[in-house]
Design a protein around this motif. Structure first.
Motif, short mmCIF file in Angstrom:
data_model
loop_
_atom_site.label_atom_id
_atom_site.label_comp_id
_atom_site.label_asym_id
_atom_site.label_seq_id
_atom_site.Cartn_x
_atom_site.Cartn_y
_atom_site.Cartn_z
N THR A 9 0.83 -1.20 0.00
CA THR A 9 0.00 0.00 0.00
C THR A 9 0.87 1.25 0.00
O THR A 9 0.61 2.21 -0.75
CB THR A 9 -0.95 0.00 1.21
OG1 THR A 9 -1.81 -1.14 1.13
CG2 THR A 9 -1.79 1.26 1.27
N VAL A 10 1.89 1.26 0.82
CA VAL A 10 2.81 2.40 0.87
C VAL A 10 3.54 2.54 -0.47
O VAL A 10 3.69 3.66 -0.99
CB VAL A 10 3.80 2.25 2.04
CG1 VAL A 10 4.91 3.29 1.96
CG2 VAL A 10 3.07 2.35 3.37
N GLN A 12 2.49 1.70 -3.42
CA GLN A 12 1.55 2.25 -4.40
C GLN A 12 1.36 3.75 -4.20
O GLN A 12 1.31 4.51 -5.17
CB GLN A 12 0.19 1.55 -4.30
CG GLN A 12 0.19 0.15 -4.84
CD GLN A 12 -1.16 -0.53 -4.64
OE1 GLN A 12 -1.91 -0.21 -3.72
NE2 GLN A 12 -1.46 -1.48 -5.51
N ARG A 13 1.29 4.19 -2.97
CA ARG A 13 1.10 5.62 -2.69
C ARG A 13 2.34 6.42 -3.12
O ARG A 13 2.20 7.50 -3.70
CB ARG A 13 0.80 5.84 -1.20
CG ARG A 13 0.51 7.26 -0.88
CD ARG A 13 -0.75 7.75 -1.59
NE ARG A 13 -0.97 9.14 -1.25
CZ ARG A 13 -1.43 10.04 -2.10
NH1 ARG A 13 -1.77 9.70 -3.33
NH2 ARG A 13 -1.58 11.28 -1.72
N GLU A 15 4.41 5.60 -5.46
CA GLU A 15 4.40 5.62 -6.92
C GLU A 15 3.37 6.61 -7.45
O GLU A 15 3.61 7.30 -8.44
CB GLU A 15 4.16 4.21 -7.46
CG GLU A 15 5.36 3.30 -7.23
CD GLU A 15 5.10 1.84 -7.53
OE1 GLU A 15 3.93 1.46 -7.74
OE2 GLU A 15 6.07 1.07 -7.55
N GLN A 16 2.22 6.72 -6.79
CA GLN A 16 1.20 7.71 -7.19
C GLN A 16 1.74 9.13 -7.02
O GLN A 16 1.56 9.98 -7.90
CB GLN A 16 -0.07 7.55 -6.35
CG GLN A 16 -0.87 6.32 -6.66
CD GLN A 16 -1.98 6.10 -5.64
OE1 GLN A 16 -2.03 6.72 -4.58
NE2 GLN A 16 -2.89 5.18 -5.96
N LEU A 17 2.40 9.37 -5.90
CA LEU A 17 2.97 10.69 -5.65
C LEU A 17 4.05 11.02 -6.67
O LEU A 17 4.16 12.16 -7.13
CB LEU A 17 3.54 10.78 -4.23
CG LEU A 17 2.50 10.80 -3.11
CD1 LEU A 17 3.18 10.63 -1.77
CD2 LEU A 17 1.69 12.09 -3.17
#
Length: 82
Positions: A9-10, A12-13, A15-17
């Motif tokens: 989850t971290v 993915q976040r 990578e989104q940022l």
């Protein structure tokens, strides 16, 4: 310790940022390139954008590398009921 799910989850976040950051920098660079700021102010902003971009790319790279060093906890052993 974090579970594999929490680590994922971290990741993915982060990578989104990273993608959001890249989009913002591209948008700002286009504004400057299209003449939104000219002369020395535009040149300084372009230099600052490049430095900012490099710094954040390095930050995202280091954050993702740090996640690679984590050993997830066993969700059965370390889990507590919520």
């Amino acid at each position: 310790m974090a579970t594999q799910e929490e680590i994922d989850t971290v990741r993915q976040r982060i990578e989104q940022l990273r993608e959001l950051h890249a989009g913002d920098v591209i948008a700002l660079a286009r504004l400057v390139d299209d003449g939104a700021l000219k002369g020395q102010a535009g040149d300084r902003l372009t230099t600052d954008l490049r430095a900012w971009d490099r710094a954040f790319k390095d930050l995202f790279t280091r954050a993702l590398a740090s996640l690679d060093t984590l050993q997830p906890s066993d969700p059965v052993k370390g889990a507590t009921s919520r």
